[in-house]
Scaffold this motif. Structure first.
Motif, PDB file in Angstrom:
ATOM      1  N   MET A 122     -16.955   2.536 -10.907  1.00  0.00           N
ATOM      2  CA  MET A 122     -18.231   1.977 -10.453  1.00  0.00           C
ATOM      3  C   MET A 122     -19.153   1.704 -11.636  1.00  0.00           C
ATOM      4  N   ILE A 123     -19.748   0.506 -11.668  1.00  0.00           N
ATOM      5  CA  ILE A 123     -20.761   0.160 -12.663  1.00  0.00           C
ATOM      6  C   ILE A 123     -22.017  -0.249 -11.900  1.00  0.00           C
ATOM      7  N   ALA A 124     -23.022   0.608 -11.915  1.00  0.00           N
ATOM      8  CA  ALA A 124     -24.256   0.362 -11.163  1.00  0.00           C
ATOM      9  C   ALA A 124     -25.270  -0.328 -12.064  1.00  0.00           C
ATOM     10  N   LEU A 125     -25.455  -1.620 -11.836  1.00  0.00           N
ATOM     11  CA  LEU A 125     -26.493  -2.372 -12.546  1.00  0.00           C
ATOM     12  C   LEU A 125     -27.738  -2.476 -11.676  1.00  0.00           C
ATOM     13  N   SER A 126     -27.924  -1.471 -10.838  1.00  0.00           N
ATOM     14  CA  SER A 126     -28.973  -1.498  -9.826  1.00  0.00           C
ATOM     15  C   SER A 126     -30.075  -0.477 -10.048  1.00  0.00           C
ATOM     16  N   ILE A 127     -29.850   0.497 -10.895  1.00  0.00           N
ATOM     17  CA  ILE A 127     -30.746   1.646 -11.000  1.00  0.00           C
ATOM     18  C   ILE A 127     -31.731   1.456 -12.144  1.00  0.00           C
ATOM     19  N   GLY A 128     -33.023   1.429 -11.803  1.00  0.00           N
ATOM     20  CA  GLY A 128     -34.053   1.240 -12.821  1.00  0.00           C
ATOM     21  C   GLY A 128     -34.424   2.527 -13.531  1.00  0.00           C
ATOM     22  N   ASP A 129     -33.421   3.311 -13.884  1.00  0.00           N
ATOM     23  CA  ASP A 129     -33.609   4.581 -14.589  1.00  0.00           C
ATOM     24  C   ASP A 129     -32.860   4.491 -15.911  1.00  0.00           C
ATOM     25  N   PRO A 163     -39.102  -7.249 -11.145  1.00  0.00           N
ATOM     26  CA  PRO A 163     -37.730  -7.300 -11.646  1.00  0.00           C
ATOM     27  C   PRO A 163     -37.447  -8.379 -12.683  1.00  0.00           C
ATOM     28  N   CYS A 164     -38.459  -9.138 -13.117  1.00  0.00           N
ATOM     29  CA  CYS A 164     -38.182 -10.370 -13.860  1.00  0.00           C
ATOM     30  C   CYS A 164     -37.970 -10.174 -15.356  1.00  0.00           C
ATOM     31  N   GLY A 165     -38.546  -9.104 -15.917  1.00  0.00           N
ATOM     32  CA  GLY A 165     -38.487  -8.948 -17.368  1.00  0.00           C
ATOM     33  C   GLY A 165     -39.366  -9.948 -18.092  1.00  0.00           C
ATOM     34  N   SER A 166     -40.351 -10.511 -17.385  1.00  0.00           N
ATOM     35  CA  SER A 166     -41.242 -11.491 -18.006  1.00  0.00           C
ATOM     36  C   SER A 166     -42.395 -10.797 -18.717  1.00  0.00           C
ATOM     37  N   VAL A 167     -42.983 -11.499 -19.691  1.00  0.00           N
ATOM     38  CA  VAL A 167     -44.135 -11.004 -20.444  1.00  0.00           C
ATOM     39  C   VAL A 167     -45.152 -12.136 -20.516  1.00  0.00           C
ATOM     40  N   PHE A 168     -46.336 -11.913 -19.978  1.00  0.00           N
ATOM     41  CA  PHE A 168     -47.350 -12.961 -19.942  1.00  0.00           C
ATOM     42  C   PHE A 168     -48.035 -13.102 -21.294  1.00  0.00           C
ATOM     43  N   ASP A 169     -48.262 -14.348 -21.710  1.00  0.00           N
ATOM     44  CA  ASP A 169     -48.984 -14.567 -22.962  1.00  0.00           C
ATOM     45  C   ASP A 169     -50.491 -14.448 -22.720  1.00  0.00           C
ATOM     46  N   ARG A 170     -51.219 -14.434 -23.811  1.00  0.00           N
ATOM     47  CA  ARG A 170     -52.664 -14.197 -23.760  1.00  0.00           C
ATOM     48  C   ARG A 170     -53.383 -15.242 -22.915  1.00  0.00           C
ATOM     49  N   ASP A 171     -53.037 -16.515 -23.097  1.00  0.00           N
ATOM     50  CA  ASP A 171     -53.725 -17.580 -22.363  1.00  0.00           C
ATOM     51  C   ASP A 171     -53.501 -17.450 -20.861  1.00  0.00           C
ATOM     52  N   HIS A 172     -52.289 -17.086 -20.476  1.00  0.00           N
ATOM     53  CA  HIS A 172     -52.002 -16.945 -19.046  1.00  0.00           C
ATOM     54  C   HIS A 172     -52.800 -15.794 -18.447  1.00  0.00           C
ATOM     55  N   ALA A 190     -39.051  -5.454 -20.864  1.00  0.00           N
ATOM     56  CA  ALA A 190     -38.663  -4.508 -19.807  1.00  0.00           C
ATOM     57  C   ALA A 190     -37.158  -4.275 -19.831  1.00  0.00           C
ATOM     58  N   MET A 191     -36.525  -4.058 -18.664  1.00  0.00           N
ATOM     59  CA  MET A 191     -35.135  -3.601 -18.632  1.00  0.00           C
ATOM     60  C   MET A 191     -34.257  -4.390 -17.659  1.00  0.00           C
ATOM     61  N   TYR A 192     -34.712  -5.596 -17.273  1.00  0.00           N
ATOM     62  CA  TYR A 192     -34.049  -6.281 -16.176  1.00  0.00           C
ATOM     63  C   TYR A 192     -33.819  -7.749 -16.490  1.00  0.00           C
ATOM     64  N   MET A 193     -32.872  -8.334 -15.746  1.00  0.00           N
ATOM     65  CA  MET A 193     -32.646  -9.771 -15.807  1.00  0.00           C
ATOM     66  C   MET A 193     -32.376 -10.283 -14.394  1.00  0.00           C
ATOM     67  N   MET A 194     -33.093 -11.317 -13.999  1.00  0.00           N
ATOM     68  CA  MET A 194     -32.872 -11.949 -12.703  1.00  0.00           C
ATOM     69  C   MET A 194     -31.843 -13.068 -12.858  1.00  0.00           C
ATOM     70  N   VAL A 195     -30.946 -13.148 -11.868  1.00  0.00           N
ATOM     71  CA  VAL A 195     -29.862 -14.133 -11.900  1.00  0.00           C
ATOM     72  C   VAL A 195     -29.884 -14.927 -10.597  1.00  0.00           C
ATOM     73  N   TYR A 196     -29.995 -16.247 -10.714  1.00  0.00           N
ATOM     74  CA  TYR A 196     -29.963 -17.122  -9.543  1.00  0.00           C
ATOM     75  C   TYR A 196     -28.522 -17.325  -9.100  1.00  0.00           C
ATOM     76  N   ILE A 197     -28.279 -17.200  -7.802  1.00  0.00           N
ATOM     77  CA  ILE A 197     -26.965 -17.414  -7.215  1.00  0.00           C
ATOM     78  C   ILE A 197     -27.011 -18.720  -6.432  1.00  0.00           C
ATOM     79  N   VAL A 217     -29.713  -4.595 -14.155  1.00  0.00           N
ATOM     80  CA  VAL A 217     -30.319  -3.661 -15.108  1.00  0.00           C
ATOM     81  C   VAL A 217     -29.508  -3.720 -16.399  1.00  0.00           C
ATOM     82  N   ILE A 218     -30.184  -3.808 -17.528  1.00  0.00           N
ATOM     83  CA  ILE A 218     -29.462  -4.000 -18.798  1.00  0.00           C
ATOM     84  C   ILE A 218     -29.507  -2.750 -19.694  1.00  0.00           C
TER      85      ILE A 218
END
Length: 431
Positions: free
Chosen positions: A43-50, A190-199, A341-348, A389-390
């Protein structure tokens, strides 16, 4: 002794309104997945945010030493003030201050993890019948905490086509007279995004025009990849009151220690009359956070070496690039490279996988055939995606990506006729 007016004649014990209204979408979805993993594959759990689950990411020696010294001192075995020991709050205030914002220890409330901090903030700002705005996709705890209290939740969209920035028009359209607060999560789960100053300044401008305070979930503060900069909302706000929630959990790799905090940023003294007093009263419900960790906080926050932070970021960035390079080649999948952060979103692209009606079915079959478990987008109110989870060890991440590729190769429609047919039912990337 009896009462004249007592009429109960049988057991009739019911749950409270809060208990009945409290619902955790992630727990509900995950616990209802009854698929058994492939017994022939580990089992490889890429689901746990720990980040500590697999043992490859460990906290710094200085952090361990600080807690051992706190225990040995026997000074922190009793109750602390409900908002935390003075020296611990001073340490958090110093840690949270920079050239743009100065935090006073009296503006710090220590909590039992960041989730507790969020709970106190939502409870202090919003009443039943009011609403709060939360991101979509977003961490489900905001909805869980609010709806349990009878507070309505309205979701504003993040845009995958622009690095998961907030759709500002959508955000603004969700505000009305009953909006009590806006929750901003940066960096994002869950996105792993980082907002810039202007946003961030654009977000603050909307909040200021409509006089709505912000709850800033910044538990992933400073966990940003090379080329990106973390800006706290409080460091940019001159008018909008900010309740910033953070803690040791992610950056210091100690989620089980349950140490979080609220920092109150209120340059115009907007919250002074009621909300600040309300937060202090609510802190008395939890009777303070973990005292052993409080005793260690000054040393943890001042002595943890920069190399520790840098090494963690290097690992997360390296593994994000590894996962992205693997998944971008997989037929039918479209990963979005995170900035922190620690995550990557993947479109299916479900049009390419006609046997699956939803991403939940896709994830369940992936678990059954390949023993790889990712969280379906439904957990974050965002269908057609899955979250990876990466933080897992590199060899496990590589193996997981290979299995995902094998799975998609087997199930991806192969002929141009199938592709044309299924494009008619394809689910577009939602904005």
């Amino acid at each position: 002794m009896s009462s004249k007016n007592y009429t109960r004649t049988r057991w009739d014990v019911q749950a409270s309104d809060i208990a009945r209204k409290t619902h955790n979408p992630i727990r509900s979805i995950v616990e209802n997945i009854v698929i058994e993993p492939n017994p022939n594959k580990n089992m490889i759990a890429l689901s746990i945010g720990d980040p500590t689950t697999f043992g490859n990411l460990k906290t710094a020696k200085e952090v361990i030493d600080a807690v051992q010294e706190s225990v040995a001192s026997q000074l922190y075995n009793g109750y602390a003030p409900s908002t935390g020991y003075q020296e611990a709050r001073e340490a958090v205030a110093e840690y949270s201050s920079n050239e743009f914002v100065k935090v006073d220890p009296n503006d710090v409330i220590l909590c039992s993890g960041c989730s507790c901090a969020l709970d106190l903030c939502i409870t202090a700002l919003a009443r039943p019948g009011q609403n709060i705005l939360i991101p979509r996709p977003g961490f489900s705890i905001y909805r869980t905490l609010a709806e349990g209290l009878g507070i309505t939740v309205r979701s504003y969209n993040l845009r995958p086509d622009s690095g998961w920035k907030i759709d500002l028009d959508d955000l603004e359209s969700k505000i009305d007279e009953t909006t009590a607060a806006i929750v901003i999560n940066n960096p994002s789960n869950p996105c792993g995004s980082v907002f810039d100053r202007d946003h961030l300044l654009d977000i603050l401008d909307i909040a200021a025009r409509y006089y709505v305070p912000i709850i800033a979930d910044e538990i992933y503060e400073h966990m940003v990849f090379p080329g990106r900069t973390f800006w706290s909302l409080a460091s940019l706000s001159k008018e909008v009151p900010i309740l910033s929630c953070s803690g040791l959990t992610k950056r210091f790799l100690v989620p089980g220690w349950r140490m979080g905090w609220i920092t109150i940023h209120d340059r115009q003294n907007i919250l002074d009359r009621e909300v600040r007093k309300g937060l202090l009263s609510l802190s008395q419900r939890i009777i303070g956070s973990n005292t052993i960790v409080q005793g260690a906080l000054p040393a943890i926050l001042s002595k943890t070496p920069q190399k520790f932070y840098d090494d963690v970021i290097h690992t997360l960035y390296t593994q994000s690039k590894l996962a992205y390079k693997c998944i971008i080649k997989v037929p039918g999948l479209k990963p979005i490279m995170p900035d922190g952060a620690m995550y990557m979103m993947v479109y299916i692209d479900l049009g390419c996988f006609p046997e699956f009606k939803t991403e939940l079915e896709f994830v369940q079959c992936l678990l059954m055939e390949e023993s790889v478990f990712c969280l379906p987008g439904q957990c974050f109110d965002y269908p057609s995606y899955m979250r990876m989870v990466i933080t897992v060890p590199e060899d496990m991440l590589q193996e997981a990506c290979l299995r995902i590729n094998d799975f998609c190769e087997r199930h991806h429609c192969k002929t141009s006729h199938e592709i044309i047919r299924n494009s008619l039912r394809r689910v577009e990337i939602p904005y």
